[in-house]
Design an enzyme around this catalytic site. Structure first.
Site, PDB file in Angstrom:
ATOM      1  N   HIS A 124      -1.544 -13.176   6.851  1.00 23.02           N
ATOM      2  CA  HIS A 124      -2.396 -12.321   6.020  1.00 23.02           C
ATOM      3  C   HIS A 124      -3.392 -11.538   6.863  1.00 23.02           C
ATOM      4  CE1 HIS A 124      -1.614 -15.778   2.974  1.00 23.02           C
ATOM      5  NE2 HIS A 124      -0.678 -14.847   2.870  1.00 23.02           N
TER       6      HIS A 124
ATOM      7  N   GLY B 154      -3.484  -3.030   3.971  1.00 19.26           N
ATOM      8  CA  GLY B 154      -4.464  -4.062   4.280  1.00 19.26           C
ATOM      9  C   GLY B 154      -5.420  -3.707   5.395  1.00 19.26           C
TER      10      GLY B 154
ATOM     11  N   GLU C 232      10.015   4.159   6.897  1.00 27.63           N
ATOM     12  CA  GLU C 232       9.942   2.711   7.056  1.00 27.63           C
ATOM     13  C   GLU C 232      10.679   2.305   8.328  1.00 27.63           C
ATOM     14  OE1 GLU C 232       9.699  -1.029   7.363  1.00 27.63           O
ATOM     15  OE2 GLU C 232       8.606  -0.168   5.657  1.00 27.63           O
TER      16      GLU C 232
ATOM     17  N   VAL D  95       7.395   5.875  13.104  1.00 27.50           N
ATOM     18  CA  VAL D  95       6.506   7.008  13.346  1.00 27.50           C
ATOM     19  C   VAL D  95       5.857   6.845  14.718  1.00 27.50           C
ATOM     20  CG1 VAL D  95       4.404   8.179  12.586  1.00 27.50           C
ATOM     21  CG2 VAL D  95       6.086   7.411  10.903  1.00 27.50           C
TER      22      VAL D  95
ATOM     23  N   GLY E 132       6.118  -6.361   3.209  1.00 24.20           N
ATOM     24  CA  GLY E 132       5.816  -7.780   3.095  1.00 24.20           C
ATOM     25  C   GLY E 132       6.351  -8.434   1.839  1.00 24.20           C
TER      26      GLY E 132
ATOM     27  N   GLY F 141       0.802  -1.219   0.000  1.00 24.37           N
ATOM     28  CA  GLY F 141       0.000   0.000   0.000  1.00 24.37           C
ATOM     29  C   GLY F 141       0.832   1.264   0.000  1.00 24.37           C
TER      30      GLY F 141
END
Length: 536
Positions: free
Chosen positions: A458, A491, A34, A226, A85, A15
């Protein structure tokens, strides 16, 4: 109000990478934060014993590509690092087929999602280099035999994957983006994809979306976590945000920094995004986030079982991590998973297959009956070569609630639907069938074996799409209710179980979300985008 940058993206997985590239194409100045490290191909683990390269637990000095998070009702496996991922997943890129996903009541009234997402699935497939695996061996034949036992021999097929096959071991100029991408090397078929590809063949996000984004001027800051997102001026964020980061896993010298930005895209993975936003709502940084935050957390109704051959000469390794899929019914999908020659240490995470009540007693009795099988270190000898792991996914409507408990620790409660099962009947049937054909013994993750706690790679949901803030966290365009220019594109926004590996779905939905962000008017000439046209 002026800002340091136009958009800040939290996370560099499927995403976040889509958001970074598409915002750069629209002329915006973009920075990605990241929490994991940046990996070159040679940095990945050579085998699963190299925990510092494979596992993410920075407080313990481990800065690898996979985090394992045990929660009350599920154990979560997730990717960490620049590329998220995509570094650790099994390359599998499927389009959901079940109406259970596209017509789930949570979002069915917002759009005809099968039609709406079709062009974005096509774009995601081009960007991720999706191709169909070709090959056959003992593991693939075993799945065909299991499918026969389940009465679905006509529903077996090889997987759609993001791998550059080419000529094994031969490096060629970018084969995907007319020279705008990096050089690539043909897959050597070692099967160690889930340890991180050391051979430049796996189509991780650093080879496509992120590579193109950085070429367009996007800055990616690795090992920055963050810790705060706070509106500047207007409470709804229309004046921008102050985002504070610190060094990931630092005990001291955290090196806190704050940057101001016009907008924020939160894409830290379903678990990371949901828990971060819950923390920020509780501390008053983002108090207007919907109270549905943390609800409708999905596990893809997943179960993981394994079968280990007792034949010391058995070789069940596959060319790539996942090669074959079976769809025994419209709601169920399962695959084979292997780790090549380097995954023996993964055997430590598996225990006897148990089910029903009194699991701890079943576990103890299984160990007492076969102590050499479960207690001796020799059980790990060639475990990776002698085993097949089956991942079973369903589009059934199970859900959890994710929340922050005592001392800020993350926990789960029963959600709006049924709890994910720790003992799927279909998983047991698959394991029993495999044992009949292969010999050996069945196994499952230790946490499932002892505690009936399923394992999922998942996890989805937690900040799901809805018509309004009473029912969800983001709107039809992934915009957070109550705030301006605050998007969630990973997700966490997915409202239902897709029933297949979700990476392609996350990518396509992020593409759809970013298609609604307008061009930056001051850069409408597109000067920064001329070299990116091939990516479309």
């Amino acid at each position: 109000m002026s800002s340091d940058i136009d958009w800040l993206v939290v996370g560099s997985g499927f995403g976040g990478s889509v958001a970074a590239l598409r915002l750069a194409e629209k002329g915006y100045d973009v920075c990605v934060m990241e929490k994991g490290r940046r990996f070159d191909d040679h940095d990945f683990a050579e085998n699963a014993w190299q925990a510092d390269r494979l596992l993410w637990a920075p407080l313990a000095g481990l800065r690898g590509i996979m985090a394992m998070t045990p929660l009350k009702h599920v154990t979560v496996l997730s990717g960490v690092g620049v590329g998220g991922g995509s570094l650790v997943y099994g390359n599998t890129l499927y389009t959901p087929h079940s109406d259970d996903f596209y017509r789930h009541p949570q979002w069915a009234d917002l759009a005809d999602w099968r039609t709406e997402l079709t062009p974005h699935f096509a774009t995601a497939k081009r960007m991720l280099g999706v191709t169909t695996f070709v090959g056959e061996g003992p593991s693939e034949n075993l799945l065909a035999e299991i499918a026969g036992d389940l009465g679905c021999s006509d529903r077996v097929h090889t997987t759609d994957v993001g791998v550059f096959f080419g000529t094994p071991g031969v490096t060629v100029a970018d084969p995907y983006f007319d020279g705008a991408g990096p050089a690539r090397t043909g897959c050597v078929r070692c099967g160690q994809c889930m340890l991180g590809c050391r051979h430049n063949a796996k189509n991780t996000l650093t080879k496509n979306y992120l590579h193109l984004a950085e070429r367009a001027g996007v800055r990616v800051e690795a090992e920055r976590t963050v810790v705060d997102i706070r509106p500047l001026g207007a409470a709804d964020g229309s004046d921008g945000y102050a985002v504070t980061t610190q060094r990931s896993g630092a005990w001291i010298r955290r090196d806190r920094r704050t940057v101001t930005t016009h907008g924020v895209v939160v894409a830290g993975g379903a678990l990371g995004t949901t828990t971060l936003l819950q923390k920020l709502r509780e501390k008053g940084s983002l108090p207007h986030l919907s109270h549905r935050l943390g609800h409708l957390v999905r596990t893809n109704s997943e179960a993981i079982v394994a079968v280990i051959s007792d034949d010391p000469d058995a070789d069940l390794r596959t060319d790539i991590a996942i090669t074959t899929s079976v769809h025994p019914d419209d709601q169920t999908h399962f695959t084979n998973n292997t780790y090549g020659a380097g995954g023996n240490a993964m055997g430590l995470t598996f225990g006897p297959l148990t089910g029903g009540r009194l699991r701890i007693l079943q576990f103890i009795l299984a160990v007492l009956r076969h102590p050499t099988r479960w207690l001796l270190p020799s059980r790990l000898r060639d475990w990776s070569r002698r085993s097949v792991v089956f991942t079973i996914m369903q589009s059934t409507d199970t859900a959890l609630r994710l929340r922050r408990g005592h001392f800020g620790l993350v926990t789960t409660d029963k959600g709006d639907g049924d709890l994910p099962e720790g003992d799927l009947p279909i998983a047991r049937r698959i394991a029993e069938s495999a044992v009949r054909h292969l010999g050996g013994h069945a196994s499952t993750a230790v946490t499932e074996s002892l505690l009936a706690r399923p394992t999922t790679a998942h996890i989805l949901g937690g900040a799901v799409m809805a018509a309004d803030r009473v029912h969800g966290v983001v709107d039809r365009h992934h915009r957070a209710f109550g705030y301006q220019n605050l998007l969630i594109t990973d997700g966490a926004a997915i409202p239902a179980n897709p029933g297949v590996n979700p990476s392609l779905t996350i990518t396509a939905m992020a593409e759809e979300a970013m298609s609604h962000v307008p061009e930056k008017s001051s850069r409408a000439d597109g000067a920064q985008r001329t070299h990116l046209e091939a990516a479309r």
